[in-house]
Design a protein around this motif. Structure first.
Motif, short mmCIF file in Angstrom:
data_model
loop_
_atom_site.label_atom_id
_atom_site.label_comp_id
_atom_site.label_asym_id
_atom_site.label_seq_id
_atom_site.Cartn_x
_atom_site.Cartn_y
_atom_site.Cartn_z
N TYR A 32 0.87 -1.18 0.00
CA TYR A 32 0.00 0.00 0.00
C TYR A 32 0.90 1.22 0.00
CZ TYR A 32 -4.02 2.91 1.30
OH TYR A 32 -5.03 3.83 1.31
N LEU A 34 1.33 5.60 -0.56
CA LEU A 34 0.65 6.88 -0.37
C LEU A 34 1.58 8.01 -0.80
CD1 LEU A 34 0.47 4.98 2.50
CD2 LEU A 34 -1.41 6.55 2.89
N ARG A 95 0.49 -4.93 4.72
CA ARG A 95 -0.69 -5.48 5.37
C ARG A 95 -0.35 -6.15 6.69
NH1 ARG A 95 -5.78 -7.71 3.87
NH2 ARG A 95 -5.50 -7.00 1.76
N ALA A 98 1.71 -4.79 12.06
CA ALA A 98 0.68 -4.65 13.09
C ALA A 98 0.18 -3.23 13.21
CB ALA A 98 1.24 -5.13 14.42
N GLY A 99 1.04 -2.28 12.90
CA GLY A 99 0.65 -0.91 13.15
C GLY A 99 0.45 -0.08 11.90
N ASN A 100 0.54 -0.69 10.73
CA ASN A 100 0.42 0.10 9.51
C ASN A 100 1.34 1.31 9.52
OD1 ASN A 100 -1.44 -1.40 8.08
ND2 ASN A 100 -3.15 -0.47 9.15
N MET A 101 2.53 1.16 10.09
CA MET A 101 3.45 2.27 10.08
C MET A 101 3.85 2.59 8.65
SD MET A 101 7.01 0.61 11.30
CE MET A 101 8.25 0.57 10.05
N LEU A 102 4.13 3.84 8.42
CA LEU A 102 4.53 4.29 7.10
C LEU A 102 6.04 4.43 7.03
CD1 LEU A 102 1.83 7.05 6.46
CD2 LEU A 102 1.81 4.66 5.72
N PHE A 104 8.76 6.33 4.82
CA PHE A 104 8.78 7.48 3.93
C PHE A 104 10.05 7.55 3.11
CE2 PHE A 104 5.19 10.28 4.88
CZ PHE A 104 4.72 9.75 6.06
N TYR B 35 6.28 10.35 14.44
CA TYR B 35 7.37 10.32 13.47
C TYR B 35 8.32 11.47 13.78
CZ TYR B 35 4.39 7.33 10.56
OH TYR B 35 3.61 6.30 10.07
N TYR B 48 3.92 3.49 17.60
CA TYR B 48 2.49 3.39 17.29
C TYR B 48 1.77 3.00 18.58
CZ TYR B 48 -1.69 0.76 15.82
OH TYR B 48 -2.95 0.25 15.69
N TYR B 101 -6.16 -0.85 5.71
CA TYR B 101 -5.27 0.24 5.30
C TYR B 101 -5.86 1.57 5.73
CZ TYR B 101 -3.11 -3.26 2.33
OH TYR B 101 -2.48 -4.38 1.86
#
Lengths: 114, 115
Positions: A32, A34, A95, A98-102, A104, B35, B48, B101
């Motif tokens: 995923y 962004l 996916r 666990a935390g959907n961390m991004l 960058f 962050y 998180y 998501y």
């Protein structure tokens, strides 16, 4: 180890033309993606996203393309406007995280000249 | 619907002091992320949290840094005995629960300067 890279630190485009911002990733588990836009002294603003089951997503002047085999995505802005001048970050998530961390990229500074 | 709130916006500390950064997520959001952005770099994940739980702190430095998200009140990122290398912009983001998501919505950031 930079898993998400934006190799162009800056890009200058004439108003009305197309802006193309590129992003490469190395982790095949990312599914995923962004794009965020950031003005100085502000937080990033979400622009558009794409799931790995798609290869294109469009929202107004913004289109994101995903090439999974090349592990490459790009953001197209057309037509570019002076107000689009900002730093653009691509980000990736997975996916199973666990935390959907991004994660960058380092950002690309876009300058749209009137 | 107010966005993600962070305060203070700017914080100046001397080496050895403590810094406390606060974040109130968007209404209805129960996930909070912190962050850090060093000068001329991208944002790096730190931690998180959900209410009263740290879910993933894999990006937090092992010492001096801690985070919490109590049942009531904002999330707090705490940096003890700050050093010059802690000078950065710290961003908080929030997202709703219940989706695989989530776009994360960011606050305006706290710019920490350590003298």
């Amino acid at each position: 180890d930079q898993q998400v890279k934006q190799n162009s630190p800056s890009l200058s485009v004439q108003e009305g033309r197309i802006s193309i911002l590129n992003c490469d990733y190395t982790n095949s588990m990312f599914d995923y993606f962004l794009w965020y836009k950031k003005y100085p002294a502000e937080g990033p603003t979400f622009l558009i996203s794409i799931s790995s089951i798609k290869d294109k997503n469009e929202d107004g002047r913004f289109t994101v393309f995903l090439n999974k085999s090349a592990k490459h995505l790009s953001l197209h802005i057309v037509p570019s406007q002076p107000g689009d001048s900002a730093v653009y970050f691509c980000a990736a998530s997975m996916r199973n995280n666990a935390g959907n961390m991004l994660t960058f990229g380092g950002g690309t500074r876009l300058m749209v000249k009137p | 619907n107010a966005g993600v709130m962070q305060n203070p916006r700017h914080l100046v500390r001397r080496r050895g002091q403590e810094a406390r950064l606060r974040c109130s997520p968007m209404k209805g959001h129960s996930h909070v992320y912190w962050y850090r952005q060093l000068p001329e770099e991208g944002l790096k994940f730190m931690v998180y949290l959900q209410k009263e739980n740290i879910i993933d702190e894999s990006g937090m430095p092992k010492e001096r840094f801690s985070a919490e998200f109590p049942k009531e009140g904002p999330s707090i990122l705490r940096i003890q005995q700050v050093v010059r290398g802690d000078s950065a912009a710290y961003f908080c983001a929030s997202s709703p629960a219940g989706r695989v998501y989530n776009e994360q919505f960011f606050g305006p950031g706290t710019r920490l300067t350590v003298l």
